[in-house]
Scaffold this active site. Structure first.
Site, PDB file in Angstrom:
ATOM      1  N   LYS A  80       0.944  -1.333   0.021  1.00 24.51           N
ATOM      2  CA  LYS A  80       0.023   0.019   0.030  1.00 24.51           C
ATOM      3  C   LYS A  80       1.113   1.254  -0.124  1.00 24.51           C
ATOM      4  CE  LYS A  80      -3.634   2.288   2.663  1.00 24.51           C
ATOM      5  NZ  LYS A  80      -4.505   1.928   3.796  1.00 24.51           N
TER       6      LYS A  80
ATOM      7  N   SER B  73      -9.555   1.737   3.319  1.00 29.01           N
ATOM      8  CA  SER B  73      -8.863   2.575   2.368  1.00 29.01           C
ATOM      9  C   SER B  73      -7.804   1.849   1.533  1.00 29.01           C
ATOM     10  CB  SER B  73      -8.175   3.642   3.121  1.00 29.01           C
ATOM     11  OG  SER B  73      -7.220   3.179   4.238  1.00 29.01           O
TER      12      SER B  73
ATOM     13  N   GLY C 245      -9.270   2.128  10.621  1.00 26.20           N
ATOM     14  CA  GLY C 245     -10.645   2.007  11.068  1.00 26.20           C
ATOM     15  C   GLY C 245     -11.620   1.022   9.930  1.00 26.20           C
ATOM     16  N   GLY C 246     -10.624  -0.282   9.923  1.00 23.68           N
ATOM     17  CA  GLY C 246     -11.201  -1.238   9.015  1.00 23.68           C
ATOM     18  C   GLY C 246     -10.652  -1.373   7.570  1.00 23.68           C
ATOM     19  N   SER C 247      -9.550  -0.506   7.459  1.00 25.06           N
ATOM     20  CA  SER C 247      -9.072  -0.485   5.997  1.00 25.06           C
ATOM     21  C   SER C 247      -8.361  -1.499   5.167  1.00 25.06           C
ATOM     22  CB  SER C 247      -7.987   0.629   5.858  1.00 25.06           C
ATOM     23  OG  SER C 247      -8.822   1.833   6.375  1.00 25.06           O
TER      24      SER C 247
END
Length: 560
Positions: free
Chosen positions: A169, A244, A266-268
């Site tokens: 990423k 994300s 947050g859950g990315s």
């Protein structure tokens, strides 16, 4: 007993010029006071401000241990011993497939590299483009591949991962690429050295094929990026892949790579894993070093792998997890273990379900998840109903922490804020107006949340929920090129994931089925601190009990 208090929201969806006008009004000192109150009210901030909290604040969700690992894990020379022979469970190309092809002489890393380069280019020519990568340097990929090919031919591979394509990423430093975090102004120059994760992967022989596209600074749960292109779901290009770590999920699901690295504030990691039908692991806070990651949200940030299979995720986790000598935050952890991850049953494992929370998703998502719970029961698991109070307060606390930290981390770039997409600026404005009291309230609520989950884990070993409340949504036509803000859908996507970031608990998202339209449905398992191996075991048992479907846009390894 506290009642279930999470709610679905029905907030306005903003697109293109309307979004831009609204964002300008919120950022304008004159009109801001007229709009800010309703935004904070919708976010629940006044509720948190009024909450009586006697707990002391917890600024980092670390779980202290008695046993310390003294060095990073050794590089795995072989795959785990589980035998996939005869198990028609994985039609996609895995790390094992690449490794075996190299050792059997039916393919070389150089040939694999050429296929990856072609696949990235083809993915950018779909209609609309997938835009899985923000950067990929052909010469660098081929140079790495030639070196791996020579090592394998000489019988001296660095590990099982030698020559296997892996993507990272664009939030982690990796030479010779800049780290843009999805922006136009960060990463003005190439990174001078690898992040800890990239260095570990490179030392293991991974073929690092580029930086994956992401939502700008990782601040939302969708695949919007107006600078590098909206990221499209390979199962249906009209749909969102989640965010994300959008590009990482898409690169894995489309078969360009078997594994990619994501970041999860947050859950990315888990949201794109769910919407793209792959496996995504958010390890325990402090388990994987964040050295060399863009410093965006210090106390909720986690790094981890997304992979085609549970085995791929387990192998990659084994390589990147453990103490980083240069990062004290990672030193207080027990030895990394994969013990029992591939036991093909769940005998004696207590799976906790909070019924109201579990069922707060679309009917189709709930139905697919319930079928897998039934399969887990057949595999020997014991299902226990539990209650998790104050979930809405946890949601608000997480929002305060992540938005405050992101706004603070970008203060030095205030002059460049007008280069952010309108939806990003809108979120940062909210982070900017959080007070020290708000931040402390959130940290005190974190202490309470950790106590609530610790109590639940006295009754169960793992908590199960859907991974997201919806399958991948269609991106409205008016949002395709002009951006969007849809806080209602973001809430649905984040309903089950934020507690893991707030409390530092490990969590994994894994496929459990598909909607009638063929879109992936994911389940989340969340466990005690440092028990990633048990989460991998749960995900592996799901993998054994479902048939995977390839997306319509799939590339994968093609042996010569």
């Amino acid at each position: 007993m506290s009642a279930y208090d999470l709610r679905s929201l029905n907030l306005p969806k903003l697109y293109g010029s309307v979004l831009s006008i609204f964002t300008r009004a919120v950022t304008n000192p004159v009109t801001r006071p007229l709009l800010l109150g309703s935004l904070l009210e919708n976010g629940g901030i006044p509720k948190l401000r009024k909450t009586r909290l006697d707990e002391e604040p917890t600024f980092l969700p670390l779980s202290l241990c008695d046993v310390r690992a003294t060095r990073p894990m050794d590089m795995p020379q072989d795959a785990p011993t589980n035998d996939r022979t005869g198990r028609d469970i994985m039609p996609a190309s895995t790390m094992r497939d690449y490794a075996q092809a190299y050792r059997q002489g039916i393919m070389t890393p150089l040939q694999a590299a050429e296929q990856v380069i072609q696949a990235i280019a083809e993915g950018d020519r779909t209609n609309p483009p997938m835009h899985a990568f923000s950067a990929s340097i052909v010469e660098d990929i081929l140079e790495q591949a030639e070196f791996s090919t020579a090592l394998i031919r000489s019988g001296k591979p660095r590990s099982f991962l030698e020559g296997v394509p892996v993507a990272v990423k664009d939030e982690f430093d990796m030479t010779p690429y800049p780290t843009t975090a999805g922006t136009t102004f960060l990463g003005a120059k190439p990174a001078q050295q690898d992040s800890y994760i990239a260095a570990r992967l490179r030392a293991a022989g991974a073929l690092l094929v580029g930086k994956t596209n992401m939502h700008e600074i990782g601040i939302a749960a969708n695949g919007e990026n107006q600078h590098f292109g909206r990221i499209a779901n390979p199962y249906d290009l009209k749909r969102d892949p989640g965010g994300s770590s959008s590009g990482s999920g898409v690169a894995v699901a489309s078969g360009i790579v078997p594994v990619a690295i994501g970041a999860d504030g947050g859950g990315s990691i888990r949201i794109p894993a769910s919407l793209c039908g792959v496996v995504g692991l958010k390890p325990t806070f402090g388990r994987v070093s964040e050295a060399g990651a863009a410093p965006l949200c210090w106390s909720v940030a986690h790094a981890g792998p997304l992979g085609v299979s549970v085995e791929d995720v387990a192998l990659t986790y084994q390589i990147i997890a453990g103490p980083d000598p240069k990062m004290p935050l990672t030193h207080q952890q027990p030895t990394v273990s994969l013990e029992g991850w591939d036991i093909p049953n769940l005998k004696g494992v207590r799976l906790g379900i909070y019924p109201e929370w579990f069922q707060h998703a679309s009917r189709e998502v709930v139905g697919v998840n319930e079928k897998m719970v039934d399969e887990f029961k057949k595999a020997g698991a014991v299902v226990v109903e539990v209650t998790i109070p104050e979930l809405d307060a946890m949601r608000i606390a997480h929002a305060v922490i992540i938005l405050s930290e992101m706004a603070a981390s970008l203060k030095d770039y205030a002059a460049q804020w007008d280069q952010f997409a309108p939806s990003t600026r809108l979120s940062l404005v909210l982070g900017e107006v959080m007070s020290a009291h708000d931040y402390l309230q959130a940290q005190r609520l974190r202490t309470r949340a950790m106590q609530i989950f610790a109590k639940a884990y006295q009754e169960v070993d793992v908590l199960l929920t859907p991974a997201t409340a919806l399958a991948a949504p269609i991106v409205p036509a008016q949002a395709l090129n002009n951006g969007w803000s849809d806080l209602s859908t973001d809430t649905e996507m984040m309903r089950y994931v934020y507690p893991g970031n707030l409390t530092g608990l490990p969590a994994i998202s894994f496929p459990v089925g598909y909607t009638v339209e063929g879109m992936p449905v994911g389940m989340q398992a969340m466990g005690r601190h440092w028990e990633e191996h048990l989460l991998l075991r749960v995900a592996y048992n799901a993998e054994l009990r479902m048939k995977r479907m390839l997306p319509s846009n799939y590339y994968g390894m093609r042996p010569i």
